[in-house]
Design a protein around this motif. Structure first.
Motif, PDB file in Angstrom:
ATOM      1  N   ASP A 192       0.798  -1.217   0.000  1.00 19.44           N
ATOM      2  CA  ASP A 192       0.000   0.000   0.000  1.00 19.44           C
ATOM      3  C   ASP A 192       0.835   1.274   0.000  1.00 19.44           C
ATOM      4  OD1 ASP A 192      -2.369  -1.571   0.205  1.00 19.44           O
ATOM      5  OD2 ASP A 192      -1.969  -1.826   2.336  1.00 19.44           O
ATOM      6  N   LEU A 193       2.138   1.145   0.197  1.00 20.39           N
ATOM      7  CA  LEU A 193       3.029   2.311   0.253  1.00 20.39           C
ATOM      8  C   LEU A 193       2.447   3.380   1.181  1.00 20.39           C
ATOM      9  CD1 LEU A 193       4.041   2.693  -3.519  1.00 20.39           C
ATOM     10  CD2 LEU A 193       5.125   1.306  -1.750  1.00 20.39           C
ATOM     11  N   THR A 194       2.356   3.049   2.450  1.00 16.97           N
ATOM     12  CA  THR A 194       1.652   3.928   3.381  1.00 16.97           C
ATOM     13  C   THR A 194       2.518   5.044   3.965  1.00 16.97           C
ATOM     14  OG1 THR A 194       1.996   2.204   5.034  1.00 16.97           O
ATOM     15  CG2 THR A 194      -0.164   2.338   4.041  1.00 16.97           C
ATOM     16  N   ARG A 203       9.317  13.413   5.128  1.00 12.04           N
ATOM     17  CA  ARG A 203       8.564  12.222   5.525  1.00 12.04           C
ATOM     18  C   ARG A 203       7.104  12.466   5.182  1.00 12.04           C
ATOM     19  NH1 ARG A 203       8.939  10.665  11.656  1.00 12.04           N
ATOM     20  NH2 ARG A 203       7.274  12.205  11.872  1.00 12.04           N
ATOM     21  N   VAL A 204       6.539  11.563   4.396  1.00 10.47           N
ATOM     22  CA  VAL A 204       5.160  11.696   3.956  1.00 10.47           C
ATOM     23  C   VAL A 204       4.374  10.499   4.483  1.00 10.47           C
ATOM     24  CG1 VAL A 204       3.599  11.907   1.997  1.00 10.47           C
ATOM     25  CG2 VAL A 204       5.901  12.887   1.854  1.00 10.47           C
ATOM     26  N   LEU A 205       3.269  10.770   5.171  1.00 11.11           N
ATOM     27  CA  LEU A 205       2.411   9.723   5.705  1.00 11.11           C
ATOM     28  C   LEU A 205       1.132   9.678   4.882  1.00 11.11           C
ATOM     29  CD1 LEU A 205       2.797  10.407   9.540  1.00 11.11           C
ATOM     30  CD2 LEU A 205       4.246   9.028   8.027  1.00 11.11           C
ATOM     31  N   ARG A 242      -3.293   7.715  11.242  1.00  6.13           N
ATOM     32  CA  ARG A 242      -3.042   7.178  12.588  1.00  6.13           C
ATOM     33  C   ARG A 242      -2.639   5.699  12.597  1.00  6.13           C
ATOM     34  NH1 ARG A 242      -7.423  10.400  13.188  1.00  6.13           N
ATOM     35  NH2 ARG A 242      -8.859   8.653  13.244  1.00  6.13           N
ATOM     36  N   GLU A 243      -3.393   4.853  11.909  1.00  4.17           N
ATOM     37  CA  GLU A 243      -3.069   3.432  11.853  1.00  4.17           C
ATOM     38  C   GLU A 243      -2.498   3.090  10.475  1.00  4.17           C
ATOM     39  OE1 GLU A 243      -6.157   0.762  13.242  1.00  4.17           O
ATOM     40  OE2 GLU A 243      -7.161   2.429  14.250  1.00  4.17           O
ATOM     41  N   ILE A 244      -1.478   2.252  10.469  1.00  2.00           N
ATOM     42  CA  ILE A 244      -0.761   1.982   9.227  1.00  2.00           C
ATOM     43  C   ILE A 244      -1.632   1.323   8.161  1.00  2.00           C
ATOM     44  CG2 ILE A 244       0.104  -0.322   9.818  1.00  2.00           C
ATOM     45  CD1 ILE A 244       2.774   0.510   8.626  1.00  2.00           C
ATOM     46  N   THR A 245      -2.679   0.641   8.574  1.00  2.00           N
ATOM     47  CA  THR A 245      -3.567  -0.006   7.611  1.00  2.00           C
ATOM     48  C   THR A 245      -4.774   0.854   7.255  1.00  2.00           C
ATOM     49  OG1 THR A 245      -4.721  -1.165   9.392  1.00  2.00           O
ATOM     50  CG2 THR A 245      -2.877  -2.315   8.344  1.00  2.00           C
TER      51      THR A 245
END
Length: 264
Positions: A149-151, A221-223, A227-230
């Motif tokens: 997913d490249l999160t 850094r790009v999120l 909050r949750e990685i999934t």
């Protein structure tokens, strides 16, 4: 239960790495030991999994072993039992070779998908701290987590620009090393014509002010998660395709073409 391998972090560093990849891998190992404790198993994996070393709590021992037999450890992996999960043994494995780095797990991210959102968020934050430490190494120009997913991304903004024909080859380990000149040229062109501030504003406009953070050495850094990685905010690959199109349009207005196709 069937094991489903996932990459918690990865970098196709063979397309840009100038330093000794074995030494950079050792630098990553040292960071992981800081977070996860002793090495459960160090193995050279070029031809087959050998006995290697087990239960090593000294990084100096790991470094000495790898550098003492470069042929044996031309490809190597380092196994950890991640202490952030206490329910059962949680295996993470660092794989190092010249084309890429991966940090793997084998439970399809189930430990980030519990019924407790607060626990999921805490484990995501703990992984982000490891991710940030690894990606802060000067030799690492781009690092992603996790694989499908490249999160999240950390690195130089130019590595967010991923023309498909080039990166289809970057992402195939047989060809990664052959892309070095093209990737270097593309990064140089990007950095000459696309300001970091433009990239940061672009991401903030689409993902929110908290989605991108400026780091040392010109990295960001790009999120892409919430909050949750999934819990993805966007389809990251679609986002990156749109980003590519918008960068190209930005450059056309300056009468510049960044990606000119495959080298002959």
């Amino acid at each position: 239960m069937e094991e489903i391998e996932r990459w918690l972090m990865f970098s196709y560093w063979g397309s840009y790495l100038k330093e000794d990849y074995m030494q950079v891998g050792l630098d990553v190992t040292e960071i992981l030991m800081k977070h996860w404790g002793q090495v459960e198993w160090l193995r050279g994996t070029l031809f087959s999994y050998d006995e290697g070393l087990k239960d090593v709590d000294s990084f100096d021992t790991v470094r000495k072993e790898v550098l003492s037999d470069r042929d044996r450890y031309e490809l190597y992996d380092v196994t950890f039992f991640n202490p952030t999960v206490t329910e059962e043994i949680y295996v993470n494995r660092l794989d190092i070779f010249d084309a890429m780095l991966t940090i793997q797990e084998y439970d399809d991210l189930k430990y980030f998908q519990t019924e407790d959102p607060a626990l999921n968020e805490r484990r995501t934050q703990e992984l982000l701290e490891v991710f940030t430490d690894v990606a802060s190494l000067p030799a690492i120009h781009e690092l992603w987590m996790p694989d499908r997913d490249l999160t999240a991304f950390m690195g130089h903004p130019a590595y967010l620009y991923r023309p498909r024909p080039l990166f289809e080859r970057v992402e195939h380990s047989l060809y990664t090393m052959k892309t070095k000149n093209e990737v270097a040229r593309l990064v140089e062109e990007f950095e000459a014509h696309v300001p970091s501030e433009w990239v940061i504003d672009y991401v903030r406009e689409r993902l929110g002010a908290d989605a991108v953070q400026e780091m040392a050495d010109g990295k960001v850094r790009v999120l892409f998660y919430d909050r949750e990685i999934t819990k993805s905010k966007v389809d990251t690959r679609e986002f990156l395709r749109t980003f590519e199109e918008d960068v190209d349009q930005f450059c056309r207005e300056k009468e510049v073409t960044l990606y000119k196709g495959e080298a002959s």
